[in-house]
Design a protein around this motif. Structure first.
Motif, mmCIF file in Angstrom:
data_model
loop_
_atom_site.group_PDB
_atom_site.id
_atom_site.type_symbol
_atom_site.label_atom_id
_atom_site.label_comp_id
_atom_site.label_asym_id
_atom_site.label_seq_id
_atom_site.Cartn_x
_atom_site.Cartn_y
_atom_site.Cartn_z
ATOM 1 N N GLY A 15 0.796 -1.218 0.000
ATOM 2 C CA GLY A 15 0.000 0.000 0.000
ATOM 3 C C GLY A 15 0.829 1.269 0.000
ATOM 4 O O GLY A 15 0.297 2.346 -0.265
ATOM 5 N N THR A 16 2.128 1.151 0.296
ATOM 6 C CA THR A 16 2.994 2.336 0.355
ATOM 7 C C THR A 16 4.057 2.273 -0.732
ATOM 8 O O THR A 16 4.076 3.097 -1.644
ATOM 9 C CB THR A 16 3.641 2.466 1.743
ATOM 10 N N TRP A 90 4.497 -0.825 -8.364
ATOM 11 C CA TRP A 90 5.102 0.271 -7.604
ATOM 12 C C TRP A 90 4.180 1.483 -7.624
ATOM 13 O O TRP A 90 3.611 1.827 -8.659
ATOM 14 C CB TRP A 90 6.459 0.648 -8.197
ATOM 15 N N ARG A 91 4.051 2.148 -6.494
ATOM 16 C CA ARG A 91 3.219 3.350 -6.448
ATOM 17 C C ARG A 91 3.923 4.525 -7.133
ATOM 18 O O ARG A 91 5.159 4.579 -7.191
ATOM 19 C CB ARG A 91 2.867 3.706 -4.999
ATOM 20 N N PRO A 92 3.161 5.478 -7.655
ATOM 21 C CA PRO A 92 3.754 6.599 -8.395
ATOM 22 C C PRO A 92 4.798 7.357 -7.571
ATOM 23 O O PRO A 92 4.572 7.690 -6.405
ATOM 24 C CB PRO A 92 2.544 7.488 -8.698
ATOM 25 N N PHE A 167 7.190 6.280 5.873
ATOM 26 C CA PHE A 167 6.086 6.396 4.922
ATOM 27 C C PHE A 167 5.113 5.252 5.175
ATOM 28 O O PHE A 167 5.508 4.080 5.208
ATOM 29 C CB PHE A 167 6.586 6.329 3.479
ATOM 30 N N GLU A 168 3.846 5.583 5.342
ATOM 31 C CA GLU A 168 2.804 4.600 5.626
ATOM 32 C C GLU A 168 1.538 4.950 4.848
ATOM 33 O O GLU A 168 1.388 6.082 4.365
ATOM 34 C CB GLU A 168 2.487 4.569 7.125
ATOM 35 N N ASP A 169 0.627 3.980 4.751
ATOM 36 C CA ASP A 169 -0.628 4.249 4.037
ATOM 37 C C ASP A 169 -1.869 3.950 4.856
ATOM 38 O O ASP A 169 -2.969 4.339 4.461
ATOM 39 C CB ASP A 169 -0.692 3.407 2.752
#
Length: 224
Positions: A15-16, A90-92, A167-169
């Protein structure tokens, strides 16, 4: 290193770093469905960011008659199959930031509730040399939302909590990181997060660079 400097960055994984929560939810749905149960939206939300034993007990409560460890193995295998067939999402902005931090000499660690085999797959798929440590759910006595995973990461990194960004989501994740004293930045993925004095809330990591992270650490220490 002087006060107010960026010392390290810790990354939650699912999620992160990667938009993989949907892979976990799909794998949970499959297992529960195979046993004649229904994995509800409420169940899925409760499992986001949670330790895998918590997820497994939710799956069992939904009708799966298997031991906790077998549930964890089966769901994790389903996620691994999706990585292999669909790729790692992968997240943006993540890959660019990982590499810029590496090139700037800022140590980085994954801090995830996934187990070591799954986390290793992601760490090895990342650009070479970006992660110095990988802290996983099977390495700590208490998982998120307890502070133990991040305290373990700080011990391995040898950095201060105030100089280390997390960094967390998810709510579970930000609770863990902030309880350990890290400068916590929430970048929501599957579930929205409310404004809070415990963390900063960013919409995306697209366009985020090392200069901004250094500025953020300095500002937070100045305002503390």
């Amino acid at each position: 290193m002087s006060a107010g400097e960026l010392e390290a960055v810790c990354w939650d994984m699912d999620g992160t770093l990667i938009d993989s929560e949907r892979y976990w939810i799909e794998s949970e749905v499959d297992l529960v469905g195979e046993h004649g149960g229904v994995w509800t939206e409420q169940d899925a939300k409760a499992s986001v960011g949670a330790a895998l034993d918590v997820m497994a007990r939710l799956v069992i409560a939904a009708g799966v008659d298997l031991p906790v460890e077998e549930v964890i193995r089966t769901v994790s295998a389903g996620v691994a199959d999706r990585y292999a067939s669909l790729g790692i999402p992968w997240r943006p902005g993540v890959l660019d930031l990982l590499q810029e931090l590496r090139d700037a000499g800022v140590p980085q660690s994954i801090v995830t509730m996934s187990h070591a085999d799954t986390a290793t797959t992601i760490a090895e798929a990342a650009p070479a040399g970006v992660f110095q440590h990988v802290i996983t759910g099977d390495q700590v006595a208490r998982g998120k939302p307890h502070p133990d995973p991040y305290l373990t990461a700080l011990e391995h990194l040898g950095t201060s909590a105030a100089g280390t960004i997390a960094f967390e989501d998810s709510q579970t994740g930000v609770s863990s990181a902030s309880a350990a004293g890290l400068l916590t930045i929430a970048v929501p993925c599957v579930l929205p997060l409310p404004e809070s004095s415990d963390y900063l809330l960013w919409e995306t990591l697209q366009g985020v660079d090392v200069a901004l992270l250094r500025q953020t650490v300095a500002e937070q220490m100045h305002n503390a």
